[in-house]
Design a protein around this motif. Structure first.
Motif, short mmCIF file in Angstrom:
data_model
loop_
_atom_site.label_atom_id
_atom_site.label_comp_id
_atom_site.label_asym_id
_atom_site.label_seq_id
_atom_site.Cartn_x
_atom_site.Cartn_y
_atom_site.Cartn_z
N CYS A 1 -5.10 2.04 6.39
CA CYS A 1 -4.11 1.91 7.46
C CYS A 1 -2.70 1.82 6.89
O CYS A 1 -1.75 2.36 7.47
CB CYS A 1 -4.43 0.71 8.33
N VAL A 2 -2.54 1.14 5.75
CA VAL A 2 -1.25 1.12 5.07
C VAL A 2 -0.84 2.54 4.70
O VAL A 2 0.32 2.95 4.90
CB VAL A 2 -1.29 0.24 3.81
N TYR A 3 -1.78 3.31 4.17
CA TYR A 3 -1.51 4.70 3.78
C TYR A 3 -0.99 5.49 4.99
O TYR A 3 -0.01 6.25 4.89
CB TYR A 3 -2.79 5.32 3.24
N ALA A 4 -1.63 5.28 6.13
CA ALA A 4 -1.19 5.96 7.35
C ALA A 4 0.21 5.51 7.74
O ALA A 4 1.05 6.32 8.17
CB ALA A 4 -2.17 5.68 8.49
N GLY A 5 0.48 4.21 7.60
CA GLY A 5 1.81 3.71 7.91
C GLY A 5 2.87 4.27 7.00
O GLY A 5 3.99 4.60 7.44
N LEU A 6 2.55 4.41 5.72
CA LEU A 6 3.51 4.99 4.78
C LEU A 6 3.86 6.43 5.16
O LEU A 6 5.02 6.84 5.07
CB LEU A 6 2.94 4.94 3.36
N LEU A 7 2.86 7.17 5.60
CA LEU A 7 3.12 8.55 6.03
C LEU A 7 4.00 8.60 7.27
O LEU A 7 4.66 9.61 7.52
CB LEU A 7 1.80 9.27 6.29
N GLU A 8 4.01 7.52 8.04
CA GLU A 8 4.88 7.44 9.22
C GLU A 8 6.25 6.86 8.89
O GLU A 8 7.08 6.69 9.77
CB GLU A 8 4.21 6.59 10.31
N GLY A 9 6.47 6.56 7.60
CA GLY A 9 7.77 6.09 7.18
C GLY A 9 8.01 4.60 7.31
O GLY A 9 9.13 4.12 7.12
N VAL A 10 6.95 3.83 7.61
CA VAL A 10 7.09 2.39 7.72
C VAL A 10 7.30 1.79 6.32
O VAL A 10 6.55 2.11 5.39
CB VAL A 10 5.86 1.76 8.39
N THR A 11 8.27 0.90 6.20
CA THR A 11 8.63 0.38 4.88
C THR A 11 8.42 -1.12 4.74
O THR A 11 8.82 -1.71 3.73
CB THR A 11 10.10 0.70 4.55
N ARG A 12 7.78 -1.77 5.71
CA ARG A 12 7.56 -3.22 5.63
C ARG A 12 6.09 -3.52 5.92
O ARG A 12 5.57 -3.12 6.97
CB ARG A 12 8.47 -3.96 6.62
N TYR A 13 5.43 -4.24 4.99
CA TYR A 13 3.99 -4.53 5.12
C TYR A 13 3.72 -5.99 4.82
O TYR A 13 4.17 -6.52 3.81
CB TYR A 13 3.19 -3.63 4.17
N GLU A 14 2.97 -6.62 5.71
CA GLU A 14 2.59 -8.02 5.53
C GLU A 14 1.21 -8.09 4.89
O GLU A 14 0.30 -7.34 5.26
CB GLU A 14 2.60 -8.74 6.88
N ALA A 15 1.07 -9.00 3.94
CA ALA A 15 -0.20 -9.15 3.23
C ALA A 15 -0.34 -10.60 2.78
O ALA A 15 0.62 -11.37 2.82
CB ALA A 15 -0.25 -8.21 2.03
N SER A 16 -1.54 -10.96 2.36
CA SER A 16 -1.83 -12.35 2.01
C SER A 16 -2.44 -12.41 0.62
O SER A 16 -3.37 -11.67 0.30
CB SER A 16 -2.79 -12.95 3.04
N ILE A 17 -1.93 -13.30 -0.20
CA ILE A 17 -2.40 -13.42 -1.57
C ILE A 17 -3.91 -13.68 -1.60
O ILE A 17 -4.43 -14.53 -0.90
CB ILE A 17 -1.63 -14.55 -2.30
N GLY A 18 -4.62 -12.88 -2.39
CA GLY A 18 -6.06 -13.03 -2.52
C GLY A 18 -6.86 -12.60 -1.31
O GLY A 18 -8.09 -12.62 -1.33
N GLY A 19 -6.19 -12.20 -0.23
CA GLY A 19 -6.90 -11.85 1.00
C GLY A 19 -7.20 -13.05 1.88
O GLY A 19 -8.09 -13.00 2.74
N LEU A 20 -6.48 -14.13 1.68
CA LEU A 20 -6.64 -15.30 2.53
C LEU A 20 -6.32 -14.97 3.98
O LEU A 20 -5.51 -14.09 4.26
CB LEU A 20 -5.69 -16.41 2.07
#
Length: 321
Positions: free
Chosen positions: A227-246
């Motif tokens: 889904c991040v890959y799809a967002g990058l192709l749409e030009g989205v430049t901000r992604y939220e994530a959590s250390i370790g997958g918490l």
């Protein structure tokens, strides 16, 4: 600081912002209270690794989320010398006052795109949530603090199923009318797919072109980075994530953790996209987070290391026969 190591993928942005939400979204559901000093050390470690935007806590009622009852103390202990932007969820006017007094850099208001999840998550209808945000925006404005808007269940609801694009557009427009144009689309229970990401990003781009969109995925069904890959192709430049997958929403069934920050940074590096984050340092922070929580976390890169990590020939046995 490490640079991106791979060849830049055509159509991707040159740089992105990685927004760390582990200290808030990741810890909020943990049953055992994580000591304040350990939370502060986790945030400082993330900042040292190059993260420059972090959602560090929530100024919510301690009865509702006991894990975050130390919000002001955590904020007071963080090293702010490197200029990282520290944000916090703010559910109501009382929380906004506390957040302003604590010196937060930006407040985050949040609601769900689906009525059912909003009732479960904050015990309000969507209309009631929007009405309540006016006071928060006013309090933040008086303190010269920006307000960001999050939209949970943007890709599906565990109670209602599909969420129409129109619901997301309506909320984004309501946010814009309040002066909130920095938005986050939350994939609360991992229901996002690449086609849905494309559909919703394009719809928002057309309906609310002034919106600065972030994407927040969970890896519940194993397609978070797709889904991040799809967002990058749409030009989205901000992604939220959590250390370790918490992480995982406590008010939705089977809501597993967010995409892992270190896994995201690894993919960005390999795709030639600059994030400004040092992956080796980030992996160390992820392992420290695992030690703090006391159980194995779902992050993959923290276990395997970067792609080009090598080992001595004598580190494994040689096959016989």
């Amino acid at each position: 600081m490490t640079a991106a190591t791979g060849h830049h993928v055509k159509g991707f942005p040159e740089t992105v912002s990685v927004i760390e939400v582990g200290p808030r979204d990741g810890l909020q559901s943990e049953p055992e209270f994580v000591p304040t000093d350990r939370k502060i050390a986790l945030v400082n470690g993330l900042i040292d690794a190059g993260i420059r935007h972090l959602e560090v806590t929530s100024f919510v009622s301690p009865r509702a989320v006991p894990q975050l009852r130390d919000a002001a103390d955590v904020l007071a202990g963080i090293d702010r010398s490197k200029g990282a932007v520290l944000t916090a969820l703010v559910p109501n006017a009382k929380g906004a006052v506390r957040a302003a007094e604590a010196g937060i850099d930006a407040m985050v208001v949040f609601m769900s795109a689906s009525e059912s999840h909003n009732l479960k998550n904050v015990n309000r209808t969507r209309a009631q949530s929007l009405e309540g945000f006016a006071d928060i925006v006013r309090i933040a404005g008086e303190a010269n603090i920006p307000v960001f808007g999050a939209i949970a269940t943007s890709f599906g609801c565990p109670f209602e199923g599909n969420v129409p694009v129109s619901a997301i557009v309506d909320i984004a427009r309501a946010y814009r009318d309040m002066g909130i144009t920095t938005l986050s689309l939350g994939d609360t229970t991992g229901m996002a797919t690449p086609p849905l990401v494309q559909e919703r990003c394009r719809a928002l781009g057309e309906a609310v072109p002034e919106a600065d969109i972030a994407l927040h995925f969970h890896n519940t069904r194993g397609v978070g980075l797709a889904c991040v890959y799809a967002g990058l192709l749409e030009g989205v430049t901000r992604y939220e994530a959590s250390i370790g997958g918490l992480g995982g929403c406590p008010f939705a069934p089977n809501a597993t953790g967010n995409i892992c920050t270190e896994d995201l940074v690894y993919m960005l590096d390999e795709c030639g996209v600059e994030s400004g984050v040092d992956l080796d340092r980030l992996i160390r922070v992820s392992r420290e987070a695992e030690a703090v929580i006391g159980r194995t976390l779902p992050g993959q890169v923290m276990k395997a290391g970067p792609r080009l990590q090598t080992y001595g020939m004598d580190s494994v046995a040689t096959a016989n026969g």
